[in-house]
Design an enzyme around this catalytic site. Sequence first.
Site, PDB file in Angstrom:
ATOM      1  N   GLY A  47      -8.217   3.660  10.860  1.00 14.94           N
ATOM      2  CA  GLY A  47      -9.205   2.523  10.583  1.00 14.94           C
ATOM      3  C   GLY A  47      -9.830   1.921   8.993  1.00 14.94           C
ATOM      4  CB  THR A  48      -6.906   3.496   5.828  1.00 14.50           C
ATOM      5  OG1 THR A  48      -6.020   3.344   6.647  1.00 14.50           O
ATOM      6  CG2 THR A  48      -8.561   4.782   5.562  1.00 14.50           C
ATOM      7  N   GLY A  49      -6.279   0.839   6.652  1.00 15.04           N
ATOM      8  CA  GLY A  49      -5.790  -1.110   6.877  1.00 15.04           C
ATOM      9  C   GLY A  49      -6.633  -2.078   7.333  1.00 15.04           C
ATOM     10  CB  CYS A  50      -8.845  -2.292  10.220  1.00 13.12           C
ATOM     11  SG  CYS A  50      -7.343  -2.085  11.425  1.00 13.12           S
TER      12      CYS A  50
ATOM     13  CE  LYS B 259      -1.794  -1.478   3.364  1.00 13.84           C
ATOM     14  NZ  LYS B 259      -2.714  -1.710   4.795  1.00 13.84           N
TER      15      LYS B 259
ATOM     16  CB  THR C 152      -7.155   8.606   7.237  1.00 13.33           C
ATOM     17  OG1 THR C 152      -5.764   8.330   7.934  1.00 13.33           O
ATOM     18  CG2 THR C 152      -7.796   9.323   5.342  1.00 13.33           C
TER      19      THR C 152
END
Length: 266
Positions: A211-214, A178, A209
């Site tokens: 929590g974007t990865g989860c 990412k 932003t």
Amino acid sequence: MSIRTAPPRVLTVAGSDSGGGAGIQADLKTMLALGTHGMSVVTAVTAQNSLGVQGAWELPVEAVRAQYRSVVDDIGVQAVKTGMLASAELVETVAELLAGTDAPTVIDPVGVSKHGDSLLAASALDSLRTKLLPVATVATPNLDEVTQITGVRVESEDGLRRAAAALLEFGPRWALIKGGHLEGDAVDLLTDGSEEHWLRAPRHDNRHTHGTGCTLASAIAAGLAKGRTVPDAVREAKEYVTGAIAAGFALGGGIGPVDHGWRFGS
């Protein structure tokens, strides 16, 4: 009245975020928004809000194993997603459970929170490399995490290829690197070592932003549970997350969350 067939089942193995923006709470919201039934194995409890992580308490390995067996042995799963696995012991336990489960797995190698808080013990890194990554269908590190794992520092799009190649050496079938922290458009690279998919999205000027990865990893798992190919699941997940970031909102005094329900006009 006929009884409805259950939707595709997705399991998240991750930490709880008391603020509701990341972790298991984000995973379950994402799974619901994408038409799947989300289930959870809690690995750690955090005291967390928009300003950062104030405390984290790992659950005993027996509690993690019992939750996992309880869900998988009775209900069954069509995809599994992992998040915060704080210690080497937890990483190894979860890797062993995943190896015995016939379902695609999305490994989000959570190392550092959005606020810079470390969520992975240094001793767990080796277990992550040697035990968890080899059972991954897709591994989804951000640039900080890929540096932690491989030592490759990415400063431009060219570096994404090197990082992906280094990550694939640890055994995941696909690497999704990412590139959200690079300048310009938000660019991610998905590759299995032979085919490459470059995913680009406009960068939204929105600091909320959390929590974007989860959310991205859970959205990929939801797609895989529905029978999508890895490239299709990742492409659809990226579209969903891009919309969720655009709709992110302020919460508390720090970084707010993405809006998991943006497609419902919430």
